[in-house]
Design a protein around this motif. Sequence first.
Motif, PDB file in Angstrom:
ATOM      1  N   ASN A  50      38.749  24.848  20.486  1.00 23.59           N
ATOM      2  CA  ASN A  50      37.989  23.780  21.156  1.00 23.59           C
ATOM      3  C   ASN A  50      38.704  22.442  21.024  1.00 23.59           C
ATOM      4  OD1 ASN A  50      36.064  25.558  21.978  1.00 23.59           O
ATOM      5  ND2 ASN A  50      34.603  25.082  20.346  1.00 23.59           N
ATOM      6  N   ALA A  51      39.289  22.186  19.836  1.00 25.80           N
ATOM      7  CA  ALA A  51      40.007  20.920  19.625  1.00 25.80           C
ATOM      8  C   ALA A  51      41.256  20.870  20.510  1.00 25.80           C
ATOM      9  CB  ALA A  51      40.389  20.777  18.153  1.00 25.80           C
ATOM     10  N   ILE A  52      41.966  21.995  20.598  1.00 26.79           N
ATOM     11  CA  ILE A  52      43.191  22.033  21.420  1.00 26.79           C
ATOM     12  C   ILE A  52      42.835  21.848  22.897  1.00 26.79           C
ATOM     13  CG2 ILE A  52      45.048  23.561  22.230  1.00 26.79           C
ATOM     14  CD1 ILE A  52      45.210  24.710  19.406  1.00 26.79           C
ATOM     15  N   LYS A  53      41.770  22.500  23.313  1.00 20.44           N
ATOM     16  CA  LYS A  53      41.344  22.401  24.723  1.00 20.44           C
ATOM     17  C   LYS A  53      41.005  20.941  25.065  1.00 20.44           C
ATOM     18  CE  LYS A  53      39.433  24.174  28.585  1.00 20.44           C
ATOM     19  NZ  LYS A  53      40.091  24.855  29.645  1.00 20.44           N
ATOM     20  N   GLU A  54      40.293  20.306  24.123  1.00 20.47           N
ATOM     21  CA  GLU A  54      39.900  18.906  24.365  1.00 20.47           C
ATOM     22  C   GLU A  54      41.129  18.000  24.462  1.00 20.47           C
ATOM     23  OE1 GLU A  54      37.259  15.838  21.901  1.00 20.47           O
ATOM     24  OE2 GLU A  54      36.370  17.826  22.111  1.00 20.47           O
ATOM     25  N   LYS A  55      42.120  18.297  23.622  1.00 22.57           N
ATOM     26  CA  LYS A  55      43.317  17.457  23.535  1.00 22.57           C
ATOM     27  C   LYS A  55      44.290  17.718  24.696  1.00 22.57           C
ATOM     28  CE  LYS A  55      46.386  16.374  19.687  1.00 22.57           C
ATOM     29  NZ  LYS A  55      46.664  16.564  18.290  1.00 22.57           N
ATOM     30  N   THR A  56      44.436  18.990  25.079  1.00 29.65           N
ATOM     31  CA  THR A  56      45.514  19.341  26.021  1.00 29.65           C
ATOM     32  C   THR A  56      45.022  19.959  27.329  1.00 29.65           C
ATOM     33  OG1 THR A  56      45.763  21.609  25.223  1.00 29.65           O
ATOM     34  CG2 THR A  56      46.983  19.915  24.028  1.00 29.65           C
ATOM     35  N   GLY A  57      43.757  20.321  27.383  1.00 28.11           N
ATOM     36  CA  GLY A  57      43.240  20.994  28.575  1.00 28.11           C
ATOM     37  C   GLY A  57      43.565  22.477  28.621  1.00 28.11           C
ATOM     38  N   GLN A  58      44.267  22.965  27.596  1.00 25.11           N
ATOM     39  CA  GLN A  58      44.577  24.409  27.556  1.00 25.11           C
ATOM     40  C   GLN A  58      44.105  25.009  26.226  1.00 25.11           C
ATOM     41  OE1 GLN A  58      48.867  25.055  27.833  1.00 25.11           O
ATOM     42  NE2 GLN A  58      49.079  22.904  28.364  1.00 25.11           N
ATOM     43  N   TYR A  59      44.145  26.351  26.155  1.00 25.91           N
ATOM     44  CA  TYR A  59      43.899  27.022  24.876  1.00 25.91           C
ATOM     45  C   TYR A  59      45.232  27.504  24.304  1.00 25.91           C
ATOM     46  CZ  TYR A  59      38.855  27.342  25.797  1.00 25.91           C
ATOM     47  OH  TYR A  59      37.542  27.059  26.022  1.00 25.91           O
ATOM     48  N   ALA A  60      45.287  27.644  22.962  1.00 26.74           N
ATOM     49  CA  ALA A  60      46.489  28.229  22.343  1.00 26.74           C
ATOM     50  C   ALA A  60      46.597  29.689  22.756  1.00 26.74           C
ATOM     51  CB  ALA A  60      46.389  28.112  20.827  1.00 26.74           C
ATOM     52  N   GLN A  61      47.825  30.156  22.903  1.00 29.84           N
ATOM     53  CA  GLN A  61      48.049  31.563  23.262  1.00 29.84           C
ATOM     54  C   GLN A  61      48.186  32.437  22.023  1.00 29.84           C
ATOM     55  OE1 GLN A  61      48.025  33.100  26.469  1.00 29.84           O
ATOM     56  NE2 GLN A  61      46.826  31.225  26.374  1.00 29.84           N
ATOM     57  N   HIS A  62      48.478  31.770  20.905  1.00 28.59           N
ATOM     58  CA  HIS A  62      48.658  32.517  19.653  1.00 28.59           C
ATOM     59  C   HIS A  62      48.125  31.655  18.506  1.00 28.59           C
ATOM     60  CE1 HIS A  62      51.702  34.865  16.874  1.00 28.59           C
ATOM     61  NE2 HIS A  62      50.456  34.965  16.465  1.00 28.59           N
ATOM     62  N   ILE A  63      47.241  32.217  17.701  1.00 32.37           N
ATOM     63  CA  ILE A  63      46.790  31.495  16.501  1.00 32.37           C
ATOM     64  C   ILE A  63      47.129  32.337  15.271  1.00 32.37           C
ATOM     65  CG2 ILE A  63      44.785  30.679  15.204  1.00 32.37           C
ATOM     66  CD1 ILE A  63      43.632  29.580  17.721  1.00 32.37           C
ATOM     67  N   LYS A  64      47.680  31.631  14.278  1.00 33.11           N
ATOM     68  CA  LYS A  64      47.978  32.281  13.005  1.00 33.11           C
ATOM     69  C   LYS A  64      47.092  31.645  11.940  1.00 33.11           C
ATOM     70  CE  LYS A  64      52.927  32.772  13.952  1.00 33.11           C
ATOM     71  NZ  LYS A  64      54.265  32.568  13.361  1.00 33.11           N
ATOM     72  N   LEU A  65      46.447  32.466  11.128  1.00 33.60           N
ATOM     73  CA  LEU A  65      45.706  31.919   9.991  1.00 33.60           C
ATOM     74  C   LEU A  65      46.486  32.277   8.726  1.00 33.60           C
ATOM     75  CD1 LEU A  65      42.050  31.628   9.160  1.00 33.60           C
ATOM     76  CD2 LEU A  65      43.371  33.130   7.689  1.00 33.60           C
ATOM     77  N   ARG A  66      46.738  31.275   7.902  1.00 28.80           N
ATOM     78  CA  ARG A  66      47.527  31.491   6.681  1.00 28.80           C
ATOM     79  C   ARG A  66      46.724  31.008   5.476  1.00 28.80           C
ATOM     80  NH1 ARG A  66      49.651  34.520   9.621  1.00 28.80           N
ATOM     81  NH2 ARG A  66      51.624  34.254  10.684  1.00 28.80           N
ATOM     82  N   LEU A  67      46.494  31.916   4.514  1.00 26.61           N
ATOM     83  CA  LEU A  67      45.826  31.505   3.276  1.00 26.61           C
ATOM     84  C   LEU A  67      46.818  30.709   2.445  1.00 26.61           C
ATOM     85  CD1 LEU A  67      43.419  31.640   1.297  1.00 26.61           C
ATOM     86  CD2 LEU A  67      44.441  33.714   0.359  1.00 26.61           C
ATOM     87  N   LYS A  68      46.502  29.414   2.241  1.00 23.43           N
ATOM     88  CA  LYS A  68      47.411  28.552   1.468  1.00 23.43           C
ATOM     89  C   LYS A  68      47.152  28.706  -0.024  1.00 23.43           C
ATOM     90  CE  LYS A  68      48.787  24.120   2.900  1.00 23.43           C
ATOM     91  NZ  LYS A  68      48.493  22.803   3.508  1.00 23.43           N
ATOM     92  N   ALA A  69      45.863  28.676  -0.388  1.00 19.80           N
ATOM     93  CA  ALA A  69      45.509  28.781  -1.806  1.00 19.80           C
ATOM     94  C   ALA A  69      44.052  29.188  -1.927  1.00 19.80           C
ATOM     95  CB  ALA A  69      45.697  27.418  -2.474  1.00 19.80           C
ATOM     96  N   MET A  70      43.743  29.871  -3.003  1.00 21.45           N
ATOM     97  CA  MET A  70      42.337  30.171  -3.309  1.00 21.45           C
ATOM     98  C   MET A  70      42.197  30.484  -4.787  1.00 21.45           C
ATOM     99  SD  MET A  70      41.393  34.002  -2.042  1.00 21.45           S
ATOM    100  CE  MET A  70      40.808  34.804  -3.532  1.00 21.45           C
ATOM    101  N   SER A  71      40.984  30.309  -5.293  1.00 20.42           N
ATOM    102  CA  SER A  71      40.700  30.720  -6.654  1.00 20.42           C
ATOM    103  C   SER A  71      39.385  31.479  -6.632  1.00 20.42           C
ATOM    104  CB  SER A  71      40.600  29.486  -7.556  1.00 20.42           C
ATOM    105  OG  SER A  71      40.048  29.856  -8.786  1.00 20.42           O
TER     106      SER A  71
END
Length: 408
Positions: free
Chosen positions: A156-177
């Motif tokens: 939704n943020a990308i669409k608002e900013k650029t008018g398009q959607y991302a074609q690829h999303i990567k989720l990366r766990l940076k840290a957790m406890s």
Amino acid sequence: MSQFRIFDVIIWGATGFTGRLVAEYLLKTYGNDVGLRWAIAGRNEEKLKQIRAELKDDSIPILLADSDDKESLDELAARTKVICTTVGPYAKYGSKLVEACIEQGTDYCDLSGEPQWIRSMIDQHQDAAAEAGVRIVNCCGFDSIPSDLGVMFLQNAIKEKTGQYAQHIKLRLKAMSGTFSGGTFASMQNVLHEANTDSMTRRVLKSPYGLNPEIDNQGDDVPDLEAVIFDKDAESYITPFLMAGINTKIVRRSHALSGFQYGKGFRYDEATLSGPGFKGKLKGIGMALQLATLVVGKPGSRLRNYLDSKLPDPGEGPDKEARENGFFNFLLIGKLEDGTVVRGKVTGDRDPGYGSTSKMLGECAVCLAKDKDKTPEVAGLLTPSIAMGDVLLNRLQKNAGLTFSIEE
Ligand SMILES: NC(=O)c1ccc[n+]([C@@H]2O[C@H](COP(=O)([O-])OP(=O)(O)OC[C@H]3O[C@@H](n4cnc5c(N)ncnc54)[C@H](OP(=O)(O)O)[C@@H]3O)[C@@H](O)[C@H]2O)c1
């Protein structure tokens, strides 16, 4: 509406490790009065009374229902707008409750991270739930809310900013406890057991689209990462993420249920960051080996029995200090067709599996019960983002210690 439907939410499984935390969260956040009418339920009255004593509120109503007794589940479902269940493994104890909720017109949320069971519920009940106007929402905890709502938020943020959607999303766990409870281990072991004995389970686990309406509906996604590789976009080595198996399927189900709004070529994957350079690679290998100890050895084998003996029993889990000092932090990387990259972040302020999960599940239950006029008009076997969208996201940010943001 039934005149006996006197509760907004019933927590079924309140005597378990996670259910008790959900009850604690509702009491602390919403109190116990007409603003939110809720009750605790389980199969053992004495244990429920004990939980109520620990919560220091004798007026919390107690209800009884056993997973084998359909009549008791029908009665439970008929008395509330929403059942919030932490009775797992869901593949063992959850099926009759889903049926009861659909028959009684009761909305439902759970913490199942068991893809094969969710698949069988979709196949058996999707049409009936949709026809009855009932919302059955699975995966309302650490798996898969940060992934599912994180992708919705970033797109939704990308669409608002650029008018398009991302074609690829990567989720990366940076840290957790955080660590696991015995109930979660029991559910994971049951998935492995079913994968050993049932070909449909193997098919669902193996297919990236195992929870899409059509399981054979192939896009460009690939199976979850099983090696340690370098990710240029993250400038880090990446290693398998334990929850990817359920999360990626839930995100793809949401996309399918949205009518493929990001385009049929949309791709999604998840992994854990282990850092750059040789050190990052070694760390990634170490993390992958640690993960492997959860799945090596056939159920019943000596090795598996030995490893299981080192894990917590049902009812056990991380202590209060570990829950309160826990946290999680995900990086989201959205890539547009023209190569533009937009990064986002999802964080939580307690240990992911219990401290944070109990708040997420509690908010889902309250959102289903109280926000029906603000959430999408949908019914059936749903994901959190499809059932509750931004309304849930706002609740989680306001009350449950989650943050969703864009990294400028
Ligand atoms: N997705 C996530 O992020 C996430 C996070 C945490 C947990 N989970 C899942 O949530 C589930 C619960 O985990 P947990 O650690 O809270 O487990 P737990 O402590 O073992 O609790 C299980 C609960 O189920 C109840 N139960 C068992 N058999 C029953 C039956 N036949 N009828 C009625 N109730 C029955 C138990 O009641 P008694 O007390 O009477 O035995 C207890 O209340 C697991 O499936 C776990 O995988 C998922």
